[in-house]
Design a protein around this motif. Structure first.
Motif, PDB file in Angstrom:
ATOM      1  N   ASP A 197       7.209   6.887 -12.000  1.00  0.00           N
ATOM      2  CA  ASP A 197       5.938   6.187 -12.223  1.00  0.00           C
ATOM      3  C   ASP A 197       4.878   6.929 -13.051  1.00  0.00           C
ATOM      4  O   ASP A 197       4.764   6.667 -14.242  1.00  0.00           O
ATOM      5  N   SER A 210       9.242   3.029 -10.562  1.00  0.00           N
ATOM      6  CA  SER A 210       7.862   3.116 -10.087  1.00  0.00           C
ATOM      7  C   SER A 210       7.683   2.584  -8.672  1.00  0.00           C
ATOM      8  O   SER A 210       8.422   1.725  -8.195  1.00  0.00           O
ATOM      9  N   TRP A 265       4.227   1.596  -8.101  1.00  0.00           N
ATOM     10  CA  TRP A 265       2.929   1.569  -8.793  1.00  0.00           C
ATOM     11  C   TRP A 265       2.043   0.516  -8.137  1.00  0.00           C
ATOM     12  O   TRP A 265       2.340  -0.671  -8.192  1.00  0.00           O
ATOM     13  N   ASN A 277       9.798  -1.614 -10.289  1.00  0.00           N
ATOM     14  CA  ASN A 277       8.624  -1.330  -9.463  1.00  0.00           C
ATOM     15  C   ASN A 277       8.803  -1.940  -8.081  1.00  0.00           C
ATOM     16  O   ASN A 277       9.558  -2.899  -7.892  1.00  0.00           O
TER      17      ASN A 277
END
Length: 274
Positions: free
Chosen positions: A146, A170, A172, A211
Motif C-alpha cells: 500500500d 493494499s 488502504w 485492496n
C-alpha cells in the motif's frame, strides 16, 4: 508469452485466518473459472490489518505467520498453476513485517516487505529495505504494499529491475482525519486511483491494484481494485464493492506499443536528478 488474464481482488479479511483461507479458496476458484493466470489479493489478507495507527492494542494485532508455514503452503496448493500474490504479517527475527508473497503450486516465487510506513505503523511492523523484481510463469513481476506506491521511486526501482507487471497489495482506508460523507468524495479515494494510474503510466508497466473492503477498528477500506494498462488507462475495476476486476492483457505487446515512440525508462537523465 501471449495474453494473460489478470485479476485484482477487492475483499474483506479479518483476524480469523481459517476464515481467510476459506475466502481465498473461493476467490481462487472464481478466478480459475474466469481463466485468470495472475491473481492479486489484498494486503493483510491472512489475519487482517491493524485496527488503528494511533495506539494499536497488542492484543488486537494480526497473527504473525511464518513465510514457510502451513498458511502459505495451503494458498500455494489452492493456486496450482495460477500465480497468486497475497499479504500477511510475517514473523521474522528482525520483524514482524507487513509482507506480500507471490506463490504458485510450486512454492514461493517472490517476497516483498513493506518499506514505507505511515505514521504509527512502525509500532507494529518493522520496515523492509529492498525493492526487487523476480521472474514468474506469467512474466517478470514486482510487488508493493500500500503506502509504498505513494513514492514514485518504489515502482520506478521495480521497472528498472525489469518488472513488466507491478502488483500493489493494499489495506488502504478512507481518510481518517477528514472523512467525507461519500466514498467517491474522499481524498484518499482520489489519491488511491491517482497513484495507481500514475505509477503505471510513468513507468509504462501493467499495474494490478488490490485492496481490502469493509471495516476493522477505525479503518474503513476503499476497495477500488483495478488493472491499469501501461498508458495509465484503467482496463477493469471493482469500484468500492467487493469482487475481482479481470482484464486480459498481452503484456509484451502493450508495453512495446507505448514504449515505441516515448520510452520513459531509457530516456531518463539520472545525471541531472538530485
Amino acid at each position: 508469452m501471449g495474453s494473460i488474464r489478470i485479476g485484482a481482488v477487492a475483499a474483506a479479511f479479518g483476524r480469523d485466518v481459517e476464515a481467510a483461507l476459506a475466502r481465498v479458496a473461493t476467490l481462487i476458484e472464481h478466478a480459475r473459472r474466469s481463466g485468470v493466470d495472475l491473481l492479486v489479493l489484498p494486503d493483510a489478507a491472512l489475519g487482517g490489518y491493524i485496527p488503528e495507527f494511533a495506539d494499536p492494542d497488542p492484543a488486537e494485532l494480526p497473527p504473525a505467520l511464518d513465510r514457510d508455514g502451513p498458511e502459505l503452503r495451503k494458498v500455494a496448493e489452492m493456486a496450482g498453476e495460477m500465480v497468486v500474490c497475497i499479504g500477511f504479517r510475517e514473523a521474522a527475527e528482525t520483524g514482524p513485517y507487513n509482507t506480500a508473497a507471490c506463490i504458485c503450486g510450486e512454492g514461493l516465487l517472490g517476497l516483498h516487505r513493506k518499506v514505507h510506513q505511515p505514521a504509527g505503523e512502525d509500532r507494529v511492523y518493522a520496515a523492509g529495505g529492498v525493492f526487487g523484481a523476480f521472474d514468474t510463469p506469467v512474466g517478470r513481476l514486482g510487488m508493493l504494499v500500500d503506502y509504498d506506491k505513494t513514492f514514485p521511486e518504489s515502482a520506478r526501482t521495480l521497472a528498472l529491475d525489469g518488472a513488466e507487471v507491478v502488483a500493489c497489495l493494499s489495506a488502504w482506508p478512507t481518510s481518517i482525519t477528514n472523512r467525507a460523507p461519500r466514498m467517491a468524495q474522499d481524498r484518499q479515494s482520489r489519491l488511491f486511483d491517482l497513484y495507481d494510474r500514475s505509477r503505471a503510466a510513468e513507468n509504462q508497466v501493467v499495474l494490478v491494484s488490490s485492496n481490502q473492503t469493509g471495516t476493522i477498528g477505525r479503518m474503513r477500506f476503499l476497495g477500488q481494485a483495478k488493472v491499469v494498462g501501461p498508458d495509465g488507462e484503467i482496463l477493469a475495476r471493482t469500484w468500492a464493492k467487493a469482487g475481482i476486476a479481470v482484464a486480459e492483457v498481452d503484456v509484451e505487446s502493450s508495453l512495446g506499443a507505448v514504449r515505441k515512440v516515448l520510452s520513459h525508462l531509457t530516456e531518463r537523465r539520472p545525471e541531472t536528478y538530485r
